[in-house]
Structure formats: C-alpha cells, structure tokens
Design an enzyme around this catalytic site. Structure first.
Site, short mmCIF file in Angstrom:
data_model
loop_
_atom_site.label_atom_id
_atom_site.label_comp_id
_atom_site.label_asym_id
_atom_site.label_seq_id
_atom_site.Cartn_x
_atom_site.Cartn_y
_atom_site.Cartn_z
N LYS A 6 19.89 13.25 78.94
CA LYS A 6 18.91 13.83 78.02
C LYS A 6 17.53 13.27 78.36
CE LYS A 6 17.51 13.75 73.11
NZ LYS A 6 17.88 13.44 71.71
N LYS A 57 9.70 15.08 62.30
CA LYS A 57 10.10 13.73 61.88
C LYS A 57 8.97 13.08 61.09
CE LYS A 57 12.95 12.47 65.95
NZ LYS A 57 14.24 12.12 65.35
N ASP A 72 13.13 8.89 74.11
CA ASP A 72 14.22 9.86 73.97
C ASP A 72 14.64 10.49 75.31
OD1 ASP A 72 16.05 10.87 72.16
OD2 ASP A 72 14.84 12.63 71.65
N ASP A 129 15.52 19.14 65.04
CA ASP A 129 15.54 17.76 65.54
C ASP A 129 16.84 17.44 66.28
OD1 ASP A 129 14.52 15.30 66.04
OD2 ASP A 129 14.69 14.53 63.98
N ARG A 138 21.31 17.98 71.89
CA ARG A 138 22.54 18.71 72.19
C ARG A 138 22.24 20.10 72.74
NH1 ARG A 138 24.56 17.70 66.18
NH2 ARG A 138 23.03 16.06 66.51
N1 BES Z 1 16.53 11.51 69.42
C1 BES Z 1 17.14 11.66 68.16
C2 BES Z 1 18.25 10.64 67.90
C3 BES Z 1 17.82 9.21 67.83
C4 BES Z 1 17.32 8.69 66.66
C5 BES Z 1 17.99 8.38 68.91
C6 BES Z 1 16.95 7.37 66.59
C7 BES Z 1 17.62 7.05 68.86
C8 BES Z 1 17.10 6.55 67.69
C9 BES Z 1 17.79 13.03 68.02
O1 BES Z 1 17.16 14.05 68.72
C10 BES Z 1 17.75 13.39 66.56
O2 BES Z 1 16.68 13.44 66.03
N2 BES Z 1 18.92 13.61 65.97
C11 BES Z 1 19.00 13.96 64.60
C12 BES Z 1 20.13 14.96 64.45
C13 BES Z 1 20.25 15.58 63.08
C14 BES Z 1 19.03 16.39 62.76
C15 BES Z 1 21.47 16.46 63.04
C16 BES Z 1 19.30 12.70 63.78
O3 BES Z 1 20.04 11.83 64.26
O4 BES Z 1 18.76 12.58 62.69
ZN ZN Z 2 16.06 13.48 70.40
ZN ZN Z 3 15.60 15.03 67.68
#
Ligand code: BES
Ligand code: ZN
Ligand code: ZN
Length: 506
Positions: free
Chosen positions: A265, A277, A288, A347, A351
């Site tokens: 990723k 966010k 990221d 966000d 995936r």
């Molecule tokens: N990049 C983030 C995940 C992340 C958060 C990695 C903090 C490292 C530290 C990812 O893209 C994300 O924002 N995921 C969301 C998914 C949700 C919206 C289903 C999350 O984890 O809140």
């Molecule tokens: Zn992310």
């Molecule tokens: Zn994200």
C-alpha cells in the site's frame, strides 16, 4: 530533485574478526558493545575492559537480565564500553531490544568506530547477540532524511568491528538492515517530497542501479484494464502521477523457478478523502505508504541475497485526497477482476488500491503473494504498535507465519479470517461492501475483502502493519518509524523457506 530521494549513505565498513574479543585491538575504538549472560561467571569478567570495576557495579546495583552497564575505556580516545546482560531465555525481540538500549547509550558520544562482541555466550546465543548488535548498529548508523538548513556532523558509526569466534554468516542481517533503512527512509519523507510521481522516479533510479525491470500502469492504462477500485481513490487528486508500479527482479535461477509476488500500500498521504480525518488522526498520514516501502525494501534485500526465484513487486502509489471529484460513500465501482464494490467509507482507501494491485499480482500466477499495508486502525487497537497482524488464506501456515515473527524479532499475530465473515460483507447492490459502517473487527473484514482479489489457488499472506510506527521505537530500532516488515519477510522467505513450502504444497 528526485534522485535525492534515493538514500545515498555509504554503509559503514565492517570488519569481521574470527576470534574472541582482544582488548589490545580496541585502541582505535570509540565504543565497545558487549553482550554477556546475566550470570556471567566471576572469572570471565576479566575478559572485559574495566572488567573488575564493571563487576563491582554489577554486584552493587544487583543487576539483572536486561540491564546495561557502562564504563570509560582506557586510552586516548576516551571511548565507552557498554555491557548488556542477556537472559538465557531471551527471545529475538528481547535480544534486539537490549541491543537497541546499548546503542542508545552510545548516542551522546557519536562514536565513529564501534566494536561488537560477546563474552560467556556460545553457539546460537552468541550468534543471536552479535546479530542483534549488528542490526542495531546498522540502524543507528543510518540517518533519516533531514531538511534542516544546518546539517548535523554525521557522526554515526562508520566502522564496525565484529569479534566473532563462531565465524557466523551475517548476510541476511546485512540485507535486512539495508532494506529496513530504505523502508524507514522512504516512510520518513514528508508527503510533499514523496509524491506518487517522485516515488516512481525514485524507484526507477533504484531499479536502474539494481538491474530491475520497471513497468508503470498510469491512470489511462489502469482505466483500460478496468482497475476501478484503485481509480476511485485517485479521483480526488489532480493528475498526481498515481498508478501501480511493477518492479521485477529476475532471479539467478532458470525460467522454471517459482515467482514471488510482493504487494504494498503506497498512499503517500491519507487525508481520509470525503470522510475527512480529524487533525490528530491525519497528522502522520504521510507514513501510509509504509507497506509499499516494506515491499520495495524486501525486494532490495532479496536482491542482495541473490535469491534464485523471480520477484514481482507491485506498489499501489496514490494519495487519498478530498476534492470535488473525490469518490464518495455509496459510489459503486468495479475492480479489474470484475468484482463490484459498494463504497462505504472513503478512508478505507487502502483496501481499494490493494484490490487492484493484488489482482494484478495474481495474474502472474505467483507461487506466493505477500502484501504489506498500514491498513487499519482496528489492528493497532487490537495489538498496539508492538505487533503487526497477519492473515492468510492458508490456515495451516499460521504456525510458520508466527514463527518467522518470533525468530526475526518482528512479532506478528495471526487473526482468523474464516469464510463466514463474508456474510457481513454482503451488499444489496454490488458484489461486496468495502467495509462495515462500524469499526468492529475491521482488520479482519479488510483481510476478507482483500481475499476477494486473490484467487484461492494462490497462497497469500497479508501483513497489517500496526507496528509501522511506535513512539520510542521498537526492538533495536530507536526511531519512531520502525521499518517493521523487512526482517520479518526475509526470515519468512530465507529461514522458514515459505516459498518452498508453497511450492511443495501446490
Ligand atoms: N491508513 C489508515 C489506517 C491507519 C490508521 C494506519 C492509523 C496506521 C495508523 C486507513 O486508511 C484507514 O483510515 N482506515 C480506516 C478504515 C475504516 C474507515 C473502515 C480506520 O482504520 O479507521
Ligand atoms: Zn490509509
Ligand atoms: Zn484511510
């Protein structure tokens, strides 16, 4: 501007001495790091410089395993000797952590020349101790990008002498450390420096140096291939050079050798997109792209180790931005394998970009696919930043996947991903929903989602990098960005021979 993004620091010079520590050989040394057993026999302290004084300190402070002791070295250079007490039962993680603490103690001294040794340890204990000290030293010797107008004096170790009567082979450590440094370097770069476009140029420069083949799937090519999941995420960006970068190492074997797929990723900044966010969650989201850095750095390590098999590395390079064209909740898009996706939350972009990158990787019919991603906050909530999460479509691999974690010191925990979780990912109007409206078990649902883009015939493991960053560092790594994943992957492929395992099982 972009060639600069390739770290151009020379590796410290390493001298491997096939004998035990000799005090006479320390005249030119700024710091000597020695690991000893926590119960070193009284007579053996004499092998250490300032041994009598160190032993009296050890007794006075009632030191136990995990403690460190230090003393000034005699001689003109006013160096330091740092002793680390290792428990007999120490795990790889604990040994690396001890090495990291010993190196931290040398930091103020800015040693140019360091020496590594063990006293009172034999066989695999001595090997593990030296390996940890070497990995820690190579990490400490590497400077992360700095944009200060006044640069530091670069007093990181330039020479490392290893006293090693066991004549161990540290090739995998050297390769993993070089990879770890590259991964940390890239991950530390700010989002305005490492953009999808400059990332691609950097990787191309690196590829020229390493003899890798490069192919880039820009947005137009991706559109022709129907990579609608990846493209949905890039919609919010101006033409920023996003795309899927395929970097290939051909291997030293013949054409019949198996293929390994590495996928990462590479979100150079994750604002969250339309589901923006909040400040604290967005602040560090230049990291990221850490998964792609680990994939590329693993490719580098495997190249150094001259593995016989072909390695295809797929980097999903994009930003997740907000804007009038950005994708939205309830959009429906179709990935390149024909799967339609109902978008729930912008966000959850990781995936989406990985869906197409995994589908591309699978088309090459690799014997094994490994992917790395800073995918979910849920994984961090479940494990903290000390472990990363692993998921696989081969449940019988859980043991070997976790063994590579404990053996490398980059610890992982296998989560379940049984097929019945899919019932929750059913969509009313598409083949699958992207995620659930709440966050419960999102790391598991994310893995289940990804599994829809890897045909079941292809063995696959997914690493959700909860340990990509940690305040105070992790194990031997003393920077917040840990580069977690390279040592793990190298152990999995070299020591555990997972690719061989995949081939035998097929
Ligand atoms: N990049 C983030 C995940 C992340 C958060 C990695 C903090 C490292 C530290 C990812 O893209 C994300 O924002 N995921 C969301 C998914 C949700 C919206 C289903 C999350 O984890 O809140
Ligand atoms: Zn992310
Ligand atoms: Zn994200």
């Amino acid at each position: 501007m972009t060639a600069r993004l390739v770290p151009e620091q020379s590796q410290p010079r390493i001298t491997h001495r096939p004998h035990a520590l000799r005090l006479g050989a320390l005249a030119r040394c700024d710091a000597l790091l020695v690991m000893i057993p926590a119960d070193l026999a009284p007579a053996k302290w004499k092998s250490l410089p300032r041994g009598a004084w160190l032993r009296s300190e050890y007794l006075r402070r009632k030191c136990r395993a995990g403690a460190t002791l230090s003393a000034r070295l005699d001689g003109k250079r006013h160096g330091l000797v740092i002793v680390g007490l290792r428990a007999d039962t120490a795990s790889a993680f604990e040994t690396l952590h001890l090495a990291g603490r010993m190196l931290k103690e040398t930091r103020a001294l800015q040693p140019g020349r360091i020496a590594l040794a063990t006293v009172g340890l034999d066989g695999s204990a001595a090997r593990n101790a030296l390996e940890a000290l070497l990995a820690g030293s190579l990490a400490a010797a590497f400077e992360l990008p700095s944009f200060k107008s006044r640069q530091g004096n670069g007093a990181a170790p330039r020479e490392i002498t290893i006293f090693d009567p066991g004549r161990n082979d540290f090739a995998a450590t050297l390769a993993s450390s070089e990879g770890n440094n590259l991964a940390r370097w890239l991950t530390a770069l700010p989002g305005n420096e490492l953009t999808p476009a400059s990332y691609r140029e950097m990787a191309t420069t690196l590829a020229r140096r390493e003899g890798w083949r490069v192919e880039f799937f820009d947005r137009a090519k991706l559109a022709r291939r129907g990579a609608g999941a990846f493209l949905a995420v890039t919609q919010g960006s101006e033409d920023d050079g996003s795309g899927i970068l395929h970097v290939q190492y051909r291997g030293t074997g013949n054409g019949s050798s198996p293929r390994l797929g590495l996928v990462g990723k590479g979100i150079c900044f994750d604002t969250g997109g339309t589901n923006l966010k909040a400040h604290r969650s967005m602040l560090d989201m230049h990291i990221d792209m850490g998964g792609s850095a680990v994939a590329l750095a693993t490719l580098l390590a495997l190249t150094r180790l001259r593995v016989p098999y072909r390695v295809d590395c797929w980097l999903a390079l994009a930003e997740n931005r907000i804007g009038p064209k950005a994708y939205k909740p309830q959009d429906v898009v179709k990935a390149s394998n024909g799967t339609s996706i109902q978008v729930i939350h912008t966000d959850a972009e990781g995936r989406m970009v990985l869906a197409d990158a995994l589908a591309f990787a699978a088309r090459e019919k690799p014997a094994l696919v490994l992917d790395f991603a800073t995918l979910t906050g849920a994984c961090v909530n479940a494990l903290t930043e000390r472990y990363s999460g692993v998921f696989t479509n081969r449940p019988e691999w859980r043991e070997v996947l976790e063994r590579a974690g404990s053996a490398s010191g980059e610890r992982v925990w296998c989560f379940p991903m049984d097929a019945d979780f899919d019932a929750d990912l059913e969509s009313a109007n598409a083949d699958i929903v992207q995620c659930l409206p709440d966050n419960k078990g999102d790391h598991i649902y994310a893995a289940r989602f990804l599994s829809r883009f890897v045909p079941p015939a292809i063995p696959w493991a997914h690493v959700d990098l909860a340990a990509a960053t940690r305040t105070g560092g992790l194990a031997h790594i003393n920077t917040e960005i840990t580069g977690f994943g390279v040592r793990y992957a190298v152990n999995l492929l070299m020591e555990q021979d997972l690719l061989g395992e995949a081939r035998r099982a097929s």
